[in-house]
Design a protein around this motif. Structure first.
Motif, PDB file in Angstrom:
ATOM      1  N   THR A  82      29.493  53.517  32.425  1.00 34.05           N
ATOM      2  CA  THR A  82      30.886  53.825  32.134  1.00 34.05           C
ATOM      3  C   THR A  82      31.087  55.325  32.328  1.00 34.05           C
ATOM      4  OG1 THR A  82      30.583  54.314  29.784  1.00 34.05           O
ATOM      5  CG2 THR A  82      30.865  51.994  30.403  1.00 34.05           C
ATOM      6  N   PHE A  84      31.609  57.677  30.208  1.00 36.91           N
ATOM      7  CA  PHE A  84      30.955  58.555  29.245  1.00 36.91           C
ATOM      8  C   PHE A  84      29.628  58.011  28.714  1.00 36.91           C
ATOM      9  CE2 PHE A  84      35.573  59.608  28.542  1.00 36.91           C
ATOM     10  CZ  PHE A  84      35.522  60.826  29.209  1.00 36.91           C
ATOM     11  N   SER A  85      29.136  56.913  29.271  1.00 41.20           N
ATOM     12  CA  SER A  85      27.896  56.325  28.779  1.00 41.20           C
ATOM     13  C   SER A  85      27.050  55.856  29.956  1.00 41.20           C
ATOM     14  CB  SER A  85      28.194  55.142  27.853  1.00 41.20           C
ATOM     15  OG  SER A  85      27.005  54.477  27.464  1.00 41.20           O
ATOM     16  N   ALA A 128      35.314  51.334  21.185  1.00 40.52           N
ATOM     17  CA  ALA A 128      35.458  52.665  20.576  1.00 40.52           C
ATOM     18  C   ALA A 128      34.105  53.358  20.463  1.00 40.52           C
ATOM     19  CB  ALA A 128      36.118  52.556  19.206  1.00 40.52           C
ATOM     20  N   SER A 130      31.518  52.813  22.259  1.00 42.56           N
ATOM     21  CA  SER A 130      31.017  53.090  23.604  1.00 42.56           C
ATOM     22  C   SER A 130      31.872  54.111  24.357  1.00 42.56           C
ATOM     23  CB  SER A 130      30.971  51.795  24.416  1.00 42.56           C
ATOM     24  OG  SER A 130      30.041  50.890  23.879  1.00 42.56           O
ATOM     25  N   LEU A 131      32.957  54.567  23.731  1.00 44.74           N
ATOM     26  CA  LEU A 131      33.885  55.505  24.349  1.00 44.74           C
ATOM     27  C   LEU A 131      34.396  54.988  25.698  1.00 44.74           C
ATOM     28  CD1 LEU A 131      32.387  59.046  23.588  1.00 44.74           C
ATOM     29  CD2 LEU A 131      34.281  57.891  22.458  1.00 44.74           C
ATOM     30  N   THR A 133      36.915  54.128  28.455  1.00 41.70           N
ATOM     31  CA  THR A 133      38.234  54.594  28.856  1.00 41.70           C
ATOM     32  C   THR A 133      39.067  53.411  29.325  1.00 41.70           C
ATOM     33  OG1 THR A 133      37.614  54.940  31.162  1.00 41.70           O
ATOM     34  CG2 THR A 133      37.209  56.758  29.630  1.00 41.70           C
ATOM     35  N   SER A 153      29.571  49.600  14.021  1.00 37.25           N
ATOM     36  CA  SER A 153      30.157  50.832  14.542  1.00 37.25           C
ATOM     37  C   SER A 153      31.047  51.521  13.517  1.00 37.25           C
ATOM     38  CB  SER A 153      30.959  50.536  15.807  1.00 37.25           C
ATOM     39  OG  SER A 153      30.134  49.994  16.815  1.00 37.25           O
ATOM     40  N   ARG A 158      33.743  54.466  14.182  1.00 35.02           N
ATOM     41  CA  ARG A 158      34.229  54.017  15.479  1.00 35.02           C
ATOM     42  C   ARG A 158      34.234  52.492  15.539  1.00 35.02           C
ATOM     43  NH1 ARG A 158      31.351  58.388  19.577  1.00 35.02           N
ATOM     44  NH2 ARG A 158      32.941  59.995  19.349  1.00 35.02           N
ATOM     45  N   SER A 161      38.875  49.165  17.610  1.00 38.56           N
ATOM     46  CA  SER A 161      39.208  49.347  19.031  1.00 38.56           C
ATOM     47  C   SER A 161      40.576  48.771  19.383  1.00 38.56           C
ATOM     48  CB  SER A 161      38.130  48.702  19.907  1.00 38.56           C
ATOM     49  OG  SER A 161      36.890  49.362  19.777  1.00 38.56           O
TER      50      SER A 161
END
Length: 306
Positions: A82, A84-85, A128, A130-131, A133, A153, A158, A161
């Motif tokens: 992803t 950011f991951s 959320a 896993s950030l 987008t 989470s 977090r 979601s």
């Protein structure tokens, strides 16, 4: 999707995201199932991490099925990456035995499509945490649902979601929304059995539960019960176990809200959501919540459920 409350059958309580010692959980599949069964659950999906280092497990719990408790076979799938991951987290429930592991360069959208084609219910796990987008989430076009609440989470602030889910719904995606506890039973984890789905089906057969999940015939909870939701003449009537808040939100900013000491019924207007969608949230005195699936509205939307 249709409201489930007036459909034939009954609600069955289950968890869709759970881990055992076949991957990074602390307990055996037998012990995990025992704990959920004794906590009053009707079904469980153990979704161990489908990774090479664990031998790509599809944890087989069929021997633990009884007349009053059943299991769904699934896994948490992974692929790079992803924004950011380094990896995706995708829940796939209803996978067949022998489902092929991902190819080294297989993308997450392709892997999810392959799992859905094999018969699985596909969920975006803990967006959320896993950030994810909007671009990430929109690429997962095989998803049936978003994991809108993840109890594990929530430990990291977090767990919720819904914002991403509302954005996707406003962009035209037809998605349902489920809660899960993601239990690993590690010493540092919050207790298990903390978030679940109530699935409306005529029987506890795995095939019936899976079909109901795919059509969105369920609601999610961390405590309260939803007994009925009725749409009529521009309003929504909600009946539930005693709560302190009944809220309607959806495809427009703002909320319709009723508060009280022990509400079991509330009537709220829907005009602010027009022909978009809405969803119902109730909250009890302990702060525990239950959520309906998104309810898509139209000029003639009217549905009575009980």
């Amino acid at each position: 999707m249709d409201l489930p409350f007036d459909l034939p059958g009954r609600f069955w309580r289950g968890n869709l995201h759970t881990h055992s010692d076949r991957s990074d959980g602390a307990l055996s599949p037998d012990e995990v199932c025992r704990r959920y069964r004794e906590a009053g659950y009707d079904f469980l999906a153990i979704t161990d991490h489908f990774k090479a280092k664990y031998g790509f497990p599809l944890t087989d719990t069929r021997h633990l099925r009884t007349e009053t408790f059943t299991t769904l076979i699934g896994a948490e799938l992974h692929a790079p990456r992803t924004e950011f991951s380094s990896e995706w987290h995708i829940i796939a429930i209803g996978l067949p035995s022998g489902f092929p592991p991902p190819e080294p360069r297989e993308s997450a959208p392709h892997l999810a499509r392959r799992a859905r084609a094999a018969g699985a219910f596909i969920g975006m796990a803990h967006p959320a945490a896993s950030l994810l987008t909007e671009t990430d989430a929109d690429s997962l076009d095989a998803a049936h649902a978003v994991e809108v609440y993840n109890a594990l989470s929530a430990r990291e602030d977090r767990g919720d979601s819904w914002h991403l889910t509302d954005v996707l719904l406003n962009r035209g995606r037809r998605l349902s929304a489920y809660a899960a506890d993601d239990t690993h039973f590690q010493p540092q984890d919050p207790p298990g059995c903390a978030a679940w789905v109530q699935v409306r089906a005529e029987s506890l057969e795995p095939e019936a539960l899976l079909a109901a999940l795919k059509t969105g015939h369920y609601y999610s909870s961390t405590g309260p019960e939803l007994h009925a939701i009725r749409l009529e003449a521009g309003t929504v009537t909600v009946r539930c176990s005693p709560v302190r808040k009944v809220m309607v939100t959806g495809g427009a900013p703002g909320v319709q809200l009723v508060e009280g000491e022990a509400l079991t019924e509330a009537v709220l207007p829907l005009a602010m959501f027009k022909d978009g969608y809405c969803r119902v949230t109730v909250e009890d005195r302990a702060g525990r919540r239950a959520w309906s699936n998104p309810i898509h509205l139209g000029p003639q939307a009217s549905s009575t459920t009980s």
